[in-house]
Design an enzyme around this catalytic site. Structure first.
Site, PDB file in Angstrom:
ATOM      1  N   CYS A  23       0.807  -1.232   0.000  1.00  0.00           N
ATOM      2  CA  CYS A  23       0.000   0.000   0.000  1.00  0.00           C
ATOM      3  C   CYS A  23       0.830   1.268   0.000  1.00  0.00           C
ATOM      4  CB  CYS A  23      -0.911   0.026   1.216  1.00  0.00           C
ATOM      5  SG  CYS A  23      -2.268  -1.093   0.997  1.00  0.00           S
TER       6      CYS A  23
HETATM    7  N1  CO8 Z   1     -20.596  -9.478   6.806  1.00  0.00           N
HETATM    8  C1  CO8 Z   1     -21.129  -9.595   8.038  1.00  0.00           C
HETATM    9  N2  CO8 Z   1     -20.399  -9.822   9.157  1.00  0.00           N
HETATM   10  C2  CO8 Z   1     -19.054  -9.931   8.998  1.00  0.00           C
HETATM   11  C3  CO8 Z   1     -18.435  -9.836   7.746  1.00  0.00           C
HETATM   12  C4  CO8 Z   1     -19.254  -9.602   6.613  1.00  0.00           C
HETATM   13  N3  CO8 Z   1     -18.740  -9.484   5.366  1.00  0.00           N
HETATM   14  N4  CO8 Z   1     -17.105  -9.979   7.887  1.00  0.00           N
HETATM   15  C5  CO8 Z   1     -16.875 -10.176   9.200  1.00  0.00           C
HETATM   16  N5  CO8 Z   1     -18.076 -10.146   9.883  1.00  0.00           N
HETATM   17  C6  CO8 Z   1     -18.297 -10.331  11.309  1.00  0.00           C
HETATM   18  C7  CO8 Z   1     -17.184 -11.115  11.969  1.00  0.00           C
HETATM   19  O1  CO8 Z   1     -17.388 -12.498  11.860  1.00  0.00           O
HETATM   20  C8  CO8 Z   1     -17.257 -10.625  13.405  1.00  0.00           C
HETATM   21  O2  CO8 Z   1     -18.294 -11.312  14.047  1.00  0.00           O
HETATM   22  P1  CO8 Z   1     -18.170 -11.659  15.624  1.00  0.00           P
HETATM   23  O3  CO8 Z   1     -18.077 -10.330  16.314  1.00  0.00           O
HETATM   24  O4  CO8 Z   1     -19.413 -12.416  15.902  1.00  0.00           O
HETATM   25  O5  CO8 Z   1     -16.907 -12.450  15.758  1.00  0.00           O
HETATM   26  C9  CO8 Z   1     -17.697  -9.168  13.266  1.00  0.00           C
HETATM   27  O6  CO8 Z   1     -18.290  -9.061  11.958  1.00  0.00           O
HETATM   28  C10 CO8 Z   1     -16.544  -8.191  13.359  1.00  0.00           C
HETATM   29  O7  CO8 Z   1     -15.476  -8.666  12.492  1.00  0.00           O
HETATM   30  P2  CO8 Z   1     -14.078  -7.954  12.413  1.00  0.00           P
HETATM   31  O8  CO8 Z   1     -13.554  -7.779  13.801  1.00  0.00           O
HETATM   32  O9  CO8 Z   1     -13.224  -8.668  11.410  1.00  0.00           O
HETATM   33  O10 CO8 Z   1     -14.542  -6.545  11.786  1.00  0.00           O
HETATM   34  P3  CO8 Z   1     -13.856  -5.149  11.879  1.00  0.00           P
HETATM   35  O11 CO8 Z   1     -14.747  -4.230  12.584  1.00  0.00           O
HETATM   36  O12 CO8 Z   1     -12.435  -5.245  12.338  1.00  0.00           O
HETATM   37  O13 CO8 Z   1     -13.834  -4.717  10.341  1.00  0.00           O
HETATM   38  C11 CO8 Z   1     -12.237  -4.543   8.557  1.00  0.00           C
HETATM   39  C12 CO8 Z   1     -13.130  -5.477   9.397  1.00  0.00           C
HETATM   40  C13 CO8 Z   1     -13.152  -3.626   7.770  1.00  0.00           C
HETATM   41  C14 CO8 Z   1     -11.403  -5.392   7.603  1.00  0.00           C
HETATM   42  C15 CO8 Z   1     -11.337  -3.713   9.497  1.00  0.00           C
HETATM   43  O14 CO8 Z   1     -10.718  -4.538  10.436  1.00  0.00           O
HETATM   44  C16 CO8 Z   1     -10.258  -2.922   8.768  1.00  0.00           C
HETATM   45  O15 CO8 Z   1     -10.502  -2.243   7.809  1.00  0.00           O
HETATM   46  N6  CO8 Z   1      -9.030  -2.943   9.315  1.00  0.00           N
HETATM   47  C17 CO8 Z   1      -7.920  -2.183   8.773  1.00  0.00           C
HETATM   48  C18 CO8 Z   1      -7.330  -2.996   7.721  1.00  0.00           C
HETATM   49  C19 CO8 Z   1      -6.300  -2.255   6.911  1.00  0.00           C
HETATM   50  O16 CO8 Z   1      -6.157  -1.076   6.906  1.00  0.00           O
HETATM   51  N7  CO8 Z   1      -5.600  -3.053   6.198  1.00  0.00           N
HETATM   52  C20 CO8 Z   1      -4.672  -2.577   5.273  1.00  0.00           C
HETATM   53  C21 CO8 Z   1      -4.861  -3.507   4.151  1.00  0.00           C
HETATM   54  S1  CO8 Z   1      -4.525  -2.836   2.646  1.00  0.00           S
HETATM   55  C22 CO8 Z   1      -2.914  -3.246   2.288  1.00  0.00           C
HETATM   56  O17 CO8 Z   1      -2.052  -3.318   3.066  1.00  0.00           O
HETATM   57  C23 CO8 Z   1      -2.672  -3.549   0.876  1.00  0.00           C
HETATM   58  C24 CO8 Z   1      -2.111  -4.892   0.706  1.00  0.00           C
HETATM   59  C25 CO8 Z   1      -1.904  -5.162  -0.716  1.00  0.00           C
HETATM   60  C26 CO8 Z   1      -3.165  -5.108  -1.508  1.00  0.00           C
HETATM   61  C27 CO8 Z   1      -3.273  -6.225  -2.420  1.00  0.00           C
HETATM   62  C28 CO8 Z   1      -4.474  -6.130  -3.311  1.00  0.00           C
HETATM   63  C29 CO8 Z   1      -5.450  -7.234  -3.136  1.00  0.00           C
END
Ligand code: CO8
Length: 373
Positions: A156
Site C-alpha cells: 500500500c
Molecule cells: N458481513 C457480516 N459480518 C461480517 C463480515 C461480513 N462481510 N465480515 C466479518 N463479519 C463479522 C465477523 O465475523 C465478526 O463477528 P463476531 O463479532 O461475531 O466475531 C464481526 O463481523 C466483526 O469482524 P471484524 O472484527 O473482522 O470486523 P472489523 O470491525 O475489524 O472490520 C475490517 C473489518 C473492515 C477489515 C477492518 O478490520 C479494517 O478495515 N481494518 C484495517 C485494515 C487495513 O487497513 N488493512 C490494510 C490492508 S490494505 C494493504 O495493506 C494492501 C495490501 C496489498 C493489496 C493487495 C491487493 C489485493
C-alpha cells in the site's frame, strides 16, 4: 536542496462497478450452495457452515459502498467467484500497462509535459503482473519516453515510496522529470469466497509527474517539503503467491489471495501512522492548523477519522480529510493519490497538506506538500 514538485496527476478508473448489494447477493448465493453441498459434513460437525455477508456490516465497518473492477465477469457468479479473463499475447499490453498508459496521459497533460520529457518511469504497485521484463519498461516503450524505468513494490505504500525515489533521483541528478504509475489491479488477488475480505478491494491506476520546481510549467504544482518513510515487519497482512510455488510438494489454496488480521492491523498501524506524521510535522514546524488537507490512505473510514483526529487534535471538517473509498474501495497504494488528485484544487498557494499511505509490511509513507503555484 533542489525544490521538487508534483506537477501533474492522473487517474484511470475502470468502467465496471460492483455495489455492495450485488457483491453480497452473489456471496450469499455462494454460501447457500456451499452449505447445501456440504450439508452432511456440516451436520456431522466436520465442516463449518458458512455465514452470510451483509451490506450493513461492510458499510459500517469499512465505509465502502461500491468498487470499480476491470473484469466483472465471474466475480458475481456464485459458481465462479473470481474475475475471469484471457491471458493476453506478448504483442498486446498487459492490463497493468494499459491502465498506466491512460493514467499517465492525464498526468502528463496536467503537467504540460510530453512523454519525450520523461527520463525515469517507476511502476509501483502491490502486485506486479509479471516479474520481467519490467512493466515500466514496456510502458516506457508504449509512451515513447527515454531514460530508464523500473518496477517496485511496497504494497500500500508503493506510490509514496516511489515518489520519494523520484525526488531522490531528481536531487541526485539521475533523472529530471519522473513519471510514477500505480496500476493496482487488485481484484484477482481477492478471495471472493471469504466473508472477511470479499468487499475490500477495487481496481484503479494513478499517475504522478515529479520534477524540479524550476522546470515545472503546470498551472498548479505541489512542492514536496518533506518525506518520511517507515517500515516495521508484520505478518498481519500477507500474500504468499510466488514464482517458487510450483516446486512445493504441498499446495496452499490460500497462497494466491490477500489475507489479514484486520482488527490487529487497525490497532497496530494507527499509532505508527500518527507517529510518522507528527514527527514530520515537528521536524518541519508545521502546526495542526497549518494542514489544509489530509490525503490519507483509503482502507477504512473509521481508521481515517481516527488518524485525522489524532493529527488535528479535533474532528476533521467536511472535505479536510477527503474520502474516496466509498466508491473506489481500498485501492492499495493508489488510494491516497486518488484523494489528492480529486481534492487538491481547493488549496491556495502556500497551503500545506499531508499525503500519507499505510499498509502491508507494515509500511507508512508520508509526504508533506505545499501548493507552490
Ligand atoms: N458481513 C457480516 N459480518 C461480517 C463480515 C461480513 N462481510 N465480515 C466479518 N463479519 C463479522 C465477523 O465475523 C465478526 O463477528 P463476531 O463479532 O461475531 O466475531 C464481526 O463481523 C466483526 O469482524 P471484524 O472484527 O473482522 O470486523 P472489523 O470491525 O475489524 O472490520 C475490517 C473489518 C473492515 C477489515 C477492518 O478490520 C479494517 O478495515 N481494518 C484495517 C485494515 C487495513 O487497513 N488493512 C490494510 C490492508 S490494505 C494493504 O495493506 C494492501 C495490501 C496489498 C493489496 C493487495 C491487493 C489485493
Amino acid at each position: 536542496m533542489k525544490k521538487v514538485v508534483i506537477s501533474g496527476s492522473g487517474v484511470f478508473t475502470p468502467e465496471s462497478i460492483i455495489t455492495n448489494e450485488e457483491l453480497v447477493a452473489s456471496f450469499n448465493q455462494y454460501v447457500d450452495l456451499f452449505n447445501a453441498e456440504n450439508a452432511e459434513a456440516i451436520n456431522a460437525g466436520e465442516v463449518a457452515a458458512l455465514e452470510y455477508s451483509s451490506c450493513e456490516f461492510i458499510e459500517k465497518a469499512s465505509g465502502i459502498k461500491s468498487r470499480h473492477v476491470l473484469y466483472k465477469d465471474g466475480i458475481l457468479d456464485p459458481n465462479t467467484m473470481q474475475p475471469v479473463f484471457h491471458k493476453r499475447p506478448e504483442d498486446q499490453l498487459p492490463e497493468m500497462v494499459e491502465m498506466a498508459v491512460a493514467a499517465a496521459k492525464e498526468a502528463l497533460a496536467q503537467a504540460g509535459k510530453t512523454a519525450a520529457d520523461i527520463d525515469l518511469i517507476i511502476c509501483a504497485a502491490s502486485n506486479i503482473q509479471r516479474p520481467y521484463p519490467a512493466l515500466s519498461i514496456e510502458l516506457q516503450k508504449e509512451l515513447g519516453a527515454g531514460g530508464y524505468a523500473f518496477d517496485m513494490n511496497v504494497a500500500c505504500s508503493s506510490a509514496t515510496f516511489a515518489i520519494s525515489n523520484a525526488v531522490n533521483a531528481i536531487r541526485g541528478g539521475t533523472a529530471s522529470v519522473v513519471l510514477v504509475v500505480n496500476p493496482e489491479f487488485a481484484s484477482p488477488q481477492v478471495n471472493y469466497t471469504s466473508r472477511d475480505s470479499h468487499f475490500i478491494f477495487g481496481d484503479v491506476c494513478t499517475a504522478t509527474i515529479i520534477e524540479a520546481a524550476e522546470t515545472a510549467t503546470a498551472e498548479n504544482s505541489y512542492e514536496i517539503l518533506g518525506m518520511k518513510l517507515k517500515t516495521e515487519f508484520s505478518n498481519n497482512i500477507r500474500c504468499d503467491v510466488s514464482y517458487v510455488d510450483h516446486c512445493h510438494p504441498e499446495v496452499d489454496p490460500e497462497a494466491p489471495f490477500f489475507r489479514q488480521q484486520g482488527r490487529k492491523v487497525f490497532k497496530e498501524l494507527l499509532p505508527l501512522v500518527a507517529d510518522v506524521i507528527q514527527g514530520e510535522m515537528d521536524r518541519l514546524q508545521i502546526a495542526p492548523d497549518d494542514l489544509k488537507r489530509l490525503w490519507l490512505h483509503q482502507a477504512n473510514i473509521n481508521m481515517n477519522i481516527f488518524a485525522a483526529r489524532k493529527i488535528l487534535g479535533r474532528d476533521p471538517e467536511a472535505g479536510e480529510a477527503p474520502l474516496v473509498l466509498d466508491t473506489y474501495a481500498n485501492t492499495a497504494s493508489a488510494g491516497s493519490i486518488i484523494a489528492f488528485h480529486q481534492n487538491k484544487q481547493g488549496l491556495v498557494v502556500g497551503d500545506k497538506a499531508v499525503l500519507c499511505s499505510f499498509g502491508a509490511g507494515y509500511s507508512v509513507g508520508c509526504l508533506m506538500l505545499q501548493r507552490n503555484r
